[in-house]
Design a protein around this motif. Structure first.
Motif, PDB file in Angstrom:
ATOM      1  N   PRO A   4       0.812  -1.224   0.000  1.00 24.44           N
ATOM      2  CA  PRO A   4       0.000   0.000   0.000  1.00 24.44           C
ATOM      3  C   PRO A   4       0.845   1.274   0.000  1.00 24.44           C
ATOM      4  N   GLY A 136      -7.172   5.450  -2.223  1.00 24.89           N
ATOM      5  CA  GLY A 136      -6.815   4.998  -0.889  1.00 24.89           C
ATOM      6  C   GLY A 136      -7.917   4.194  -0.234  1.00 24.89           C
ATOM      7  N   GLN A 139      -8.328   0.584  -0.979  1.00 31.83           N
ATOM      8  CA  GLN A 139      -7.385  -0.367  -0.383  1.00 31.83           C
ATOM      9  C   GLN A 139      -7.966  -1.072   0.839  1.00 31.83           C
ATOM     10  N   ALA A 143      -5.058  -0.849   5.252  1.00 34.47           N
ATOM     11  CA  ALA A 143      -4.120  -0.554   4.173  1.00 34.47           C
ATOM     12  C   ALA A 143      -4.246   0.886   3.671  1.00 34.47           C
ATOM     13  N   LYS A 144      -5.455   1.462   3.747  1.00 39.00           N
ATOM     14  CA  LYS A 144      -5.637   2.812   3.206  1.00 39.00           C
ATOM     15  C   LYS A 144      -4.775   3.849   3.932  1.00 39.00           C
ATOM     16  N   PHE A 147      -1.397   3.586   2.560  1.00 34.87           N
ATOM     17  CA  PHE A 147      -1.448   4.250   1.261  1.00 34.87           C
ATOM     18  C   PHE A 147      -1.307   5.764   1.444  1.00 34.87           C
TER      19      PHE A 147
END
Length: 204
Positions: A4, A136, A139, A143-144, A147
């Motif tokens: 990410p 983002g 994801q 994970a965002k 990112f």
């Protein structure tokens, strides 16, 4: 975690590396070696903040607030036209450019110009809060947020590289003619972006 972050870095760089008003401003300050640190910090940290807000969901709200973006849009057009005119005036007096380069301009004026170029450009909100925010959020959690970290790193690294890397061009810009070319380029970039904002709306 790593994937990410790399996606965030790649996405961020793909959006900010294109020549635009902000990059042209940072490039000119870097070549002149005038107030480079505050300029790159404003640009880099602003992008990082807006990308984080986009990932947090604020981009969804901005995307549905056309009235706000319209106000920013026309304010940006007015400022870009004014800045293009100042660049043309500088290009018409190349000797003054060399003298001016011997001493740094006002920090306050530079910071205000940088803030205006950054916040009066509606595309900065679309690129960071809407586009980066959308990518983002795709994801998923958590994970965002990695990112968002990658996007923030990309912005900060890019503007520092552009601002301080521009110093390598200092020898080329030792002559008045070179400054005429640079300011002519800056004026052209500002005019093109202003025209796209005015006649192309937000879809450019």
């Amino acid at each position: 975690m790593i994937i990410p972050i790399l996606i965030g870095i790649g996405s961020g760089l793909s959006l900010i590396m294109a020549i635009g008003a902000q990059n042209a401003f940072v490039l000119r300050q870097g070549i002149r070696r005038e107030h480079v640190l505050p300029v790159v910090l404003i640009c880099g940290l602003t992008d990082a903040l807006l990308e984080t807000l986009g990932v947090a969901g604020i981009g969804f709200v901005i995307e549905r607030a056309p009235a706000v973006l319209e106000i920013v849009r026309w304010g940006g057009v007015a400022f870009l036209l004014w800045y293009a005119w100042t660049a043309v005036r500088r290009a018409m007096k190349p000797q003054a450019l060399v003298v001016e380069g011997e001493s740094a301009g006002s920090l306050k004026r530079t910071v205000l110009a940088c803030l205006a170029i950054t916040y009066l450009n509606p595309h900065v909100y679309l690129d960071t809060m809407v586009l980066m925010g959308s990518i983002g959020n795709a994801q998923g959690d958590p994970a965002k947020w990695w990112f968002a970290l990658g996007g923030a790193l990309a912005s900060v690294m890019w503007f520092f590289a552009l601002g301080y890397g521009a110093r390598m061009l200092t020898r080329f810009f030792a002559t008045p003619k070179s400054w005429q070319i640079l300011d002519g380029f800056v004026a052209l970039v500002m005019l093109v972006i202003a025209a796209r904002l005015a006649f192309g709306g937000m879809g450019v």
